[in-house]
Structures are given as C-alpha cells and as structure tokens.
Design a protein around this motif. Structure first.
Motif, short mmCIF file in Angstrom:
data_model
loop_
_atom_site.label_atom_id
_atom_site.label_comp_id
_atom_site.label_asym_id
_atom_site.label_seq_id
_atom_site.Cartn_x
_atom_site.Cartn_y
_atom_site.Cartn_z
N ILE A 288 0.83 -1.20 0.00
CA ILE A 288 0.00 0.00 0.00
C ILE A 288 0.87 1.25 0.00
CG2 ILE A 288 -1.67 1.34 1.35
CD1 ILE A 288 -2.81 -1.35 2.33
N LYS A 289 1.92 1.26 0.83
CA LYS A 289 2.79 2.44 0.93
C LYS A 289 3.52 2.71 -0.38
CE LYS A 289 3.62 2.06 5.91
NZ LYS A 289 4.60 1.69 6.96
N ILE A 290 4.05 1.66 -1.03
CA ILE A 290 4.80 1.91 -2.25
C ILE A 290 3.87 2.38 -3.36
CG2 ILE A 290 4.68 -0.43 -3.20
CD1 ILE A 290 7.69 2.01 -3.27
N LYS A 291 2.64 1.90 -3.39
CA LYS A 291 1.69 2.36 -4.41
C LYS A 291 1.35 3.84 -4.19
CE LYS A 291 -0.41 -2.16 -5.29
NZ LYS A 291 -1.61 -3.04 -5.14
N ARG A 292 1.21 4.24 -2.95
CA ARG A 292 0.94 5.65 -2.65
C ARG A 292 2.13 6.53 -3.02
NH1 ARG A 292 -1.72 4.84 3.39
NH2 ARG A 292 -3.81 4.19 2.72
N LYS A 293 3.33 6.03 -2.71
CA LYS A 293 4.53 6.80 -3.06
C LYS A 293 4.67 6.95 -4.57
CE LYS A 293 7.44 5.88 0.98
NZ LYS A 293 8.71 5.29 1.47
N LEU A 319 13.06 -1.81 -3.54
CA LEU A 319 13.42 -2.92 -4.43
C LEU A 319 14.37 -3.90 -3.74
CD1 LEU A 319 13.96 -1.15 -7.89
CD2 LEU A 319 12.05 -2.62 -7.21
N VAL A 320 15.31 -3.37 -2.98
CA VAL A 320 16.23 -4.23 -2.23
C VAL A 320 15.46 -5.05 -1.20
CG1 VAL A 320 18.12 -4.24 -0.55
CG2 VAL A 320 18.26 -2.78 -2.58
N SER A 327 8.71 -12.02 -5.09
CA SER A 327 8.15 -10.70 -5.43
C SER A 327 8.20 -10.35 -6.92
CB SER A 327 8.91 -9.62 -4.66
OG SER A 327 10.29 -9.66 -5.01
N TYR A 328 8.47 -11.31 -7.78
CA TYR A 328 8.67 -10.97 -9.20
C TYR A 328 7.44 -10.28 -9.79
CZ TYR A 328 9.42 -11.37 -14.20
OH TYR A 328 9.55 -11.09 -15.54
N ARG A 329 6.27 -10.87 -9.59
CA ARG A 329 5.04 -10.29 -10.18
C ARG A 329 4.74 -8.92 -9.59
NH1 ARG A 329 0.70 -15.34 -10.55
NH2 ARG A 329 1.91 -16.61 -12.05
N LEU A 330 4.92 -8.78 -8.28
CA LEU A 330 4.68 -7.49 -7.63
C LEU A 330 5.63 -6.43 -8.19
CD1 LEU A 330 3.42 -5.70 -5.43
CD2 LEU A 330 5.18 -6.58 -3.86
N LYS A 331 6.89 -6.79 -8.33
CA LYS A 331 7.88 -5.85 -8.84
C LYS A 331 7.51 -5.38 -10.25
CE LYS A 331 12.73 -5.61 -10.23
NZ LYS A 331 14.02 -6.34 -10.29
N GLN A 332 7.15 -6.32 -11.11
CA GLN A 332 6.79 -5.94 -12.48
C GLN A 332 5.54 -5.06 -12.51
OE1 GLN A 332 8.90 -6.53 -14.95
NE2 GLN A 332 10.15 -7.51 -13.36
N SER A 333 4.58 -5.40 -11.65
CA SER A 333 3.34 -4.62 -11.58
C SER A 333 3.62 -3.18 -11.14
CB SER A 333 2.37 -5.29 -10.60
OG SER A 333 1.24 -4.48 -10.36
N ILE A 334 4.46 -3.01 -10.14
CA ILE A 334 4.79 -1.67 -9.64
C ILE A 334 5.59 -0.88 -10.67
CG2 ILE A 334 6.05 -0.37 -7.88
CD1 ILE A 334 3.44 -1.57 -6.86
#
Length: 348
Positions: A288-293, A319-320, A327-334
């Motif tokens: 939630i926080k990274i999406k807001r950022k 990312l680190v 987290s591959y799918r989450l990373k690509q989505s973000i």
C-alpha cells in the motif's frame, strides 16, 4: 573474553578514537550547522571533549524533540552533534567489542550482519526445520508494550553493572543512562545511538531466560518482537504466561495485547515480511505504501516538481527489500506504474 570489562576506559579515551567516532557520526550529516562548527576547530574541540570526560565535567546537551509518524507515531529525541560523537565512541569501543558478542545467535538487532533480512531468513529456516522434523506446529508471537518508554533505568543499570568492572566506565554509563531523563526512572529516548544497544542488552535477559530456562530451541527476536515455535497450543499458553511473569517481575515490562499464538499455516508477520514454510511475501502495508509513493512521484513528475535523487533512493530501497521474498510479479506490476522513472530504468 573476560567476564567483565576492566581497565579500559582511559586506554580508549584517545584523540584517534574520538576522531574515528566523529567520522562515523558525521555520515549523512555533512551540511548540518553543528557539524560545520565542530569541524572548523576540530582538533581543539576533540581535545576539549577528552579533557571534559577525563575531569568528569562532561554532561549531555539539551534534547531536541520531534515526531515521526511512519511506521507509527513516535517522539524522537535528538542530542547535539558532540553528544552523538560521544555515543559513537562509547558504543564502538565498549559495547560492541565486549557485550554484543554475548548475544545469542537469534538476537537479530544491533549486531553486524544480523538485520531484518537475516531475522526473516532465520525465522523461515527454523519453521522449515520444525515442520520437517515434527510436522504441524504452533507459533507464539509476542512484542513488548511501548518498549522504549517502559525500560526501567535502575534495572538497566543493574544489568550493565554485571558487565562492567571498570569504575570510570561504570560512572560514565550511569551518566548516559540517567542524565536527561527528566528525573524519571522509566524510559530511554528513541533516537540516541546508545538507546538501541541499551534496549537490546535489556532484552538479552529475556533471550537467556527463553533459551536456558524455558529450553526453547526455535526462538528469534528482533528488538522487541520475538517468536517461539512450539509443538502444541497448550505449550504456547504455558510459555506465554511464563514470559509475561518474567517480563513483569524481572524487567518491569508488559506484553502488547497483540501478542498471540496460532497454527503455523497462518504464517507469521515478522521484520516486514509474511513468512510461511513454503514461501515469503512482502507485507500488505508495504504494498500500500509503495503504491501511494509511486502515485505521489508520478504527480510530482507531471508538474515538474519531483526530486529524482530522493525518489530513486526511496524506490531502490524498496526494491532491495522485496528481493528477499517472492516478489517478481509485484515488482513488475509496480514498475509498470512508475511513469516518473527513466525509460531505461523500467527495463530492469
């Protein structure tokens, strides 16, 4: 390693040691006024500081208080720069070499190479070993209620006396613990470099109780969050009650109401991850926080008001963090949502 720290205070109170402490304290503070003033007359300031400490005339400066609201609201207290130099010297010359090595292997805060990623990996390792050897198991997850605010200074000093035989070092430790606490005997300031180490030394008492008295093999603690793996629900109940009693009677602490026990299938929230025996995910609040950022950075980019250096530093840190879980799918989505990033960066 000697049982107590002896005859080392003056041997470590040298110009070179204080200079090294200054060099550590100055990191990421190169443009602060206090630091500039300290460095303008660096040699004299260091010599004067050494003389004050030797003569017993050193005292902590005035705290500056401010509030942070992430990850939760806390009052942070910051000392003047010269006191941060002193804290660096004290921790690096006495606490790290003599006391930190006595922490158990599953105490994961304030120890080099043992951070949140180490703690999460160790937790998952223990869960897998327990499941492989015994099958189904239970998790007892606890944390201390308002930990830093409830540390008893008299108990803390009594603990430190068991480690320190050097009278001058013990007197100096007393000053660091008690001075600036507004005549209160409870609570240490969040923000001091010494506080995180004093807090960990304080709960090292709990670590030894759990490992040596309760005989718990699979136990991990990161600051005031700790987890025990047990065979049954009934064992969790008994252990929780014993830990409550120990914390209250020996440390003057209470467990948070969120402390609970449950079957391992639910996984465990620990050090920023949701951990199961089979996999590890990022916690929901981190998503939630990274999406807001990202939404904020995209908006700032569109109106040409983004601070790229600050945004990239924060994003790279995230990312680190997610590299240590599935987290591959989450990373690509973000990444697909990051309009503010340079084109070549989105091809990672």
């Amino acid at each position: 390693m000697p049982k107590k720290i002896k005859n080392c205070f003056y041997a470590n109170l040298t110009f070179d040691k204080i200079l090294q402490a200054h060099q550590r304290a100055r990191k990421n503070k190169a443009y602060r006024n206090e630091l500039i003033k300290f460095e303008i007359n660096l040699e004299n300031n260091i010599v004067n500081l050494i003389n004050k400490i030797k003569a017993g005339r050193y005292h902590l400066g005035q705290y500056r208080s401010f509030i942070i609201r992430e990850p939760k609201e806390r009052v942070i207290k910051a000392l003047p720069y010269i006191d941060r130099v002193v804290h660096q010297w004290y921790i690096e010359e006495f606490i790290k070499p003599y006391i930190v090595p006595r922490f158990i292997i599953s105490s994961c805060a304030c120890v080099p190479t043992r951070g949140t990623h180490y703690a999460a990996s160790l937790m998952q390792k223990y869960m897998r070993i327990f499941y492989r050897n015994k099958g189904n198991f239970w998790i007892l997850k606890c944390d201390i209620r308002k930990f830093f605010y409830n540390i008893n200074l008299d108990i803390l000093f009594d603990i430190m006396k068991r480690y320190i035989a050097d009278k001058k070092l013990l007197d100096f430790t007393r000053l660091l613990i008690y001075e600036g606490n507004s005549n209160s005997k409870v609570g240490i300031p969040i923000g001091n470099y010494t506080s995180q180490f004093f807090a960990n030394i304080y709960l090292n008492e709990l670590d030894y109780y759990v490992k040596h008295e309760l005989k718990i093999k699979y136990y991990v603690r990161y600051m005031d969050d700790f987890i025990l793996l047990t065979d049954t629900k009934e064992e969790c109940k008994i252990l929780k009650n014993k830990i409550i009693e120990f914390c209250r009677n020996q440390l003057g602490l209470e467990l948070n109401n969120k402390s609970k026990y449950y079957p391992y299938q639910f996984g465990v929230n620990f050090c920023g991850y949701k951990i199961w025996t089979t996999h590890r995910l990022i916690r929901r609040d981190s998503k939630i926080k990274i999406k807001r950022k990202v939404a904020t950075w995209n908006h700032q980019w569109k109106i040409n008001q983004i601070n790229y250096e600050e945004a990239l530093q924060s994003f790279n840190s995230w990312l680190v963090h997610i590299k240590h879980c599935d987290s591959y799918r989450l990373k690509q989505s973000i990444l697909k949502k990051c309009d503010f990033l340079y084109t070549e960066y989105t091809e990672i």
